[in-house]
Design an enzyme around this catalytic site. Structure first.
Site, PDB file in Angstrom:
ATOM      1  CE  LYS A  22      29.529  73.880   3.322  1.00 16.49           C
ATOM      2  NZ  LYS A  22      30.819  73.355   2.850  1.00 16.49           N
ATOM      3  CG  ASN A  23      32.677  75.076   6.025  1.00 16.60           C
ATOM      4  OD1 ASN A  23      32.169  74.277   5.231  1.00 16.60           O
ATOM      5  ND2 ASN A  23      33.153  76.246   5.650  1.00 16.60           N
ATOM      6  CB  CYS A 119      38.065  72.371  -6.448  1.00 16.96           C
ATOM      7  SG  CYS A 119      36.889  73.477  -5.738  1.00 16.96           S
ATOM      8  NE  ARG A 124      39.172  74.807  -2.105  1.00 14.14           N
ATOM      9  CZ  ARG A 124      37.945  74.702  -1.621  1.00 14.14           C
ATOM     10  NH1 ARG A 124      36.930  74.473  -2.412  1.00 14.14           N
ATOM     11  NH2 ARG A 124      37.740  74.811  -0.334  1.00 14.14           N
ATOM     12  N   PRO A 125      45.398  72.919  -3.499  1.00 15.08           N
ATOM     13  CG  PRO A 125      47.567  73.763  -3.360  1.00 15.08           C
ATOM     14  CD  PRO A 125      46.171  74.151  -3.677  1.00 15.08           C
ATOM     15  CG  ASP A 127      50.919  72.555  -0.497  1.00 16.01           C
ATOM     16  OD1 ASP A 127      49.710  72.823  -0.654  1.00 16.01           O
ATOM     17  OD2 ASP A 127      51.771  73.443  -0.292  1.00 16.01           O
ATOM     18  CD  GLN A 128      51.442  74.635   3.409  1.00 14.97           C
ATOM     19  OE1 GLN A 128      51.889  74.801   4.547  1.00 14.97           O
ATOM     20  NE2 GLN A 128      52.225  74.621   2.345  1.00 14.97           N
ATOM     21  CG  ASP A 307      33.157  80.041   2.461  1.00 13.21           C
ATOM     22  OD1 ASP A 307      33.811  79.942   1.410  1.00 13.21           O
ATOM     23  OD2 ASP A 307      33.157  79.155   3.344  1.00 13.21           O
ATOM     24  NE  ARG A 399      29.284  70.796  -2.215  1.00 13.59           N
ATOM     25  CZ  ARG A 399      30.483  71.317  -2.343  1.00 13.59           C
ATOM     26  NH1 ARG A 399      30.821  71.908  -3.469  1.00 13.59           N
ATOM     27  NH2 ARG A 399      31.356  71.252  -1.373  1.00 13.59           N
TER      28      ARG A 399
HETATM   29  C1  UD1 Z   1      37.639  75.867   4.175  1.00 10.40           C
HETATM   30  C2  UD1 Z   1      36.140  75.886   4.042  1.00 10.40           C
HETATM   31  C3  UD1 Z   1      35.726  76.749   2.859  1.00 10.40           C
HETATM   32  C4  UD1 Z   1      36.357  78.127   2.943  1.00 10.40           C
HETATM   33  C5  UD1 Z   1      37.862  78.017   3.162  1.00 10.40           C
HETATM   34  C6  UD1 Z   1      38.519  79.366   3.407  1.00 10.40           C
HETATM   35  C7  UD1 Z   1      35.445  73.718   4.893  1.00 10.40           C
HETATM   36  C8  UD1 Z   1      34.846  72.390   4.611  1.00 10.40           C
HETATM   37  N1  UD1 Z   1      35.647  74.530   3.850  1.00 10.40           N
HETATM   38  O1  UD1 Z   1      38.152  75.230   3.016  1.00 10.40           O
HETATM   39  O2  UD1 Z   1      34.300  76.854   2.875  1.00 10.40           O
HETATM   40  O3  UD1 Z   1      36.122  78.818   1.729  1.00 10.40           O
HETATM   41  O4  UD1 Z   1      38.140  77.185   4.307  1.00 10.40           O
HETATM   42  O5  UD1 Z   1      37.933  80.007   4.491  1.00 10.40           O
HETATM   43  O6  UD1 Z   1      35.719  74.029   6.049  1.00 10.40           O
HETATM   44  N2  UD1 Z   1      45.935  75.829   0.289  1.00 10.40           N
HETATM   45  C9  UD1 Z   1      47.152  75.369  -0.176  1.00 10.40           C
HETATM   46  N3  UD1 Z   1      47.652  74.196   0.318  1.00 10.40           N
HETATM   47  C10 UD1 Z   1      46.976  73.439   1.242  1.00 10.40           C
HETATM   48  C11 UD1 Z   1      45.749  73.919   1.725  1.00 10.40           C
HETATM   49  C12 UD1 Z   1      45.239  75.117   1.233  1.00 10.40           C
HETATM   50  O7  UD1 Z   1      47.786  76.017  -1.012  1.00 10.40           O
HETATM   51  O8  UD1 Z   1      47.477  72.375   1.639  1.00 10.40           O
HETATM   52  C13 UD1 Z   1      45.381  77.102  -0.209  1.00 10.40           C
HETATM   53  C14 UD1 Z   1      44.068  76.948  -0.960  1.00 10.40           C
HETATM   54  O9  UD1 Z   1      44.271  76.613  -2.292  1.00 10.40           O
HETATM   55  C15 UD1 Z   1      43.448  78.307  -0.764  1.00 10.40           C
HETATM   56  C16 UD1 Z   1      43.933  78.733   0.626  1.00 10.40           C
HETATM   57  O10 UD1 Z   1      45.033  77.893   0.913  1.00 10.40           O
HETATM   58  O11 UD1 Z   1      43.931  79.203  -1.722  1.00 10.40           O
HETATM   59  C17 UD1 Z   1      42.912  78.579   1.748  1.00 10.40           C
HETATM   60  O12 UD1 Z   1      42.360  77.293   1.685  1.00 10.40           O
HETATM   61  P1  UD1 Z   1      41.869  76.512   2.985  1.00 10.40           P
HETATM   62  O13 UD1 Z   1      41.782  77.438   4.142  1.00 10.40           O
HETATM   63  O14 UD1 Z   1      42.695  75.284   3.134  1.00 10.40           O
HETATM   64  O15 UD1 Z   1      40.410  76.080   2.542  1.00 10.40           O
HETATM   65  P2  UD1 Z   1      39.686  74.774   2.999  1.00 10.40           P
HETATM   66  O16 UD1 Z   1      40.121  74.467   4.371  1.00 10.40           O
HETATM   67  O17 UD1 Z   1      39.794  73.735   1.946  1.00 10.40           O
END
Ligand code: UD1
Length: 419
Positions: A22-23, A119, A124-125, A127-128, A307, A399
């Protein structure tokens, strides 16, 4: 609303093929926006999240749909993309929608994507993602709940993420393929889904080095061409089915998955007492012996996947002794705990740690799925709970798991869906 009803007690035995990831599929679908023409994805899973991404791509002006011949092939024709706005109603349904931002601004110089918002599993921001695109020269503004990104041509740059972000790495990686010159992404996520995206982008003509390491180098090219790509097996679905073998003391082989992607999960199943075998096309878990408590700490790849945390916790509710589960990736990912407690699990929470004391048995009860992986944990618990476990809000399961009840039934589970 649909419910899944499980009658616990059957050992799961047999072989099952996993669906495509899926991802990976969600990122690969976004990457199709980078090329003028028809990209094709084979082995894509039929899931609500994939349909949500199709809907978004169509809203942007792409022709995107399932190709009926196989039932698992997607065609995405991004030549007609003429709208650069991803509306709130589509993005809020699925955060992965935010990954259209990088491709849109890279190819068209313009994107307006709703902020995903909060969420269930944490803040889950994004910003990065924004920091990365700004480093490539995009002008990013936040207005009325939307991220507006514009550029008259992205420029390669060196950037370092403050934390490991999978979709953030993917978003910036996609954008960098069309930026002028060299981009170096430091502290990049090493997840297999990042590697698979880089593989597809390379087939499209991108120049990417060292995806899978924490320092990815991209040399920008003028344009990318559409390609055909087969999606790899879903490592989380595979892990979930193997955890089902462990919790039911069964014997299950999953196929259609590269077992090296499952290593951290297999390691934990071995540690708690299951026998694990791997081969070129999958893995087998035999779990008729004694099982003991373990320590599980979630971390970015190659660490134990967040996950899989709910599913391994379900297994640990029934082993001999105590376990500790530490959730390091998301700050609020223990919503399955109160539901597992309703089934008789003995779990106490303290911040990011869960202390799980093994009990003799779980007892069936009505429970509620709160998010995708939490619901998988509840299904696993239901497979062994005495009597009936009725899981509601199963749209969360839909989903991310294709035909999960049929797959579990084929292994001997007593499970059905009531509509
Ligand atoms: C992806 C996966 C999700 C998995 C996650 C972690 C998809 C569609 N989803 O989600 O199933 O659980 O990786 O392996 O591929 N964060 C920030 N700022 C940002 C981005 C992330 O602070 O800009 C934080 C998040 O809040 C979280 C951590 O970084 O605490 C990891 O999140 P991230 O790896 O970005 O998850 P996703 O890519 O959204």
């Amino acid at each position: 609303m649909d419910q899944i009803v499980v009658r616990g007690g059957n050992r799961l035995v047999g072989e099952v093929a996993v669906s495509g990831s899926k991802n990976s599929t969600l990122a690969l679908m976004a990457s199709a926006l980078l090329a003028d023409g028809v990209s094709v994805l084979d082995n894509a899973p039929r899931l609500r999240d994939v349909d949500a991404m199709l809907e978004l791509l169509r809203a942007l002006g792409a022709k995107a749909d399932w190709n009926d011949e196989s039932g698992h092939t997607l065609s995405i024709d991004a030549s007609g993309v003429d709208n650069f706005e991803a509306p709130y109603d589509l993005v809020r349904k699925m955060r992965a929608s935010f990954m259209v931002l990088g491709p849109l601004v890279a190819r068209f110089g313009n994107a307006r994507v709703s902020e995903p918002g909060g969420c269930a599993i944490g803040v889950r921001p994004v910003d990065q993602h924004l920091k990365g695109l700004e480093a490539l020269g995009a002008k990013v503004q936040l207005q009325h709940g939307y991220v507006q990104a514009t550029s008259s041509g992205l420029e390669g740059a060196r950037l370092a993420f403050d934390l490991t972000t999978v979709n953030g790495t993917q978003n910036v990686l996609m954008a960098a393929t069309l930026a002028r010159g060299e981009t170096v992404i430091e502290n990049a996520a090493r997840e297999p889904e990042v590697v698979e995206l880089a593989t597809m982008l390379s087939k499209m003509g991108a120049e990417i080095h060292a995806a899978g390491s924490d320092r990815i180098v991209v040399r920008g090219v003028k344009e990318l061409r559409p390609v055909r790509h087969r999606v790899e097996g879903d490592r989380i679905e595979a892990g979930t089915l193997l955890a089902a073998a462990a919790i039911t003391r069964g014997d299950v082989r999953v196929t259609g998955i590269d077992p090296s992607l499952l290593e951290s999960t297999l390691e934990k199943l071995r540690e708690l007492g299951a026998e694990v075998e791997v081969d070129a096309d999958g893995a087998r878990v035999r779990a008729d012996g004694h099982q003991v408590g373990i320590r599980v700490v979630t971390a970015p790849f190659p660490g134990f996947p967040t996950d899989m945390q709910a599913q391994i916790m379900a297994v640990l509710t029934l082993v001999d002794g105590s376990s500790v589960v530490i959730e390091n990736v998301f700050e609020n990912r223990f919503m399955h705990v109160p539901e597992l407690q309703r089934l008789g699990a003995d779990i106490s929470l303290s911040g990011r740690s869960a202390h799980v004391r093994g009990v003799e048995k779980l007892m069936g009860a009505p429970v509620m799925a709160t998010d995708l992986r939490a619901s998988a944990g509840l299904l696993l618990a239901g497979l062994v709970a005495t009597g009936e476990t009725r899981v509601s809000r199963v749209y969360h399961i839909d989903r991310g798991y294709e035909n999960i009840e049929a797959k579990l039934r084929s292994l001997g589970a007593d499970i059905c869906r009531e509509v």
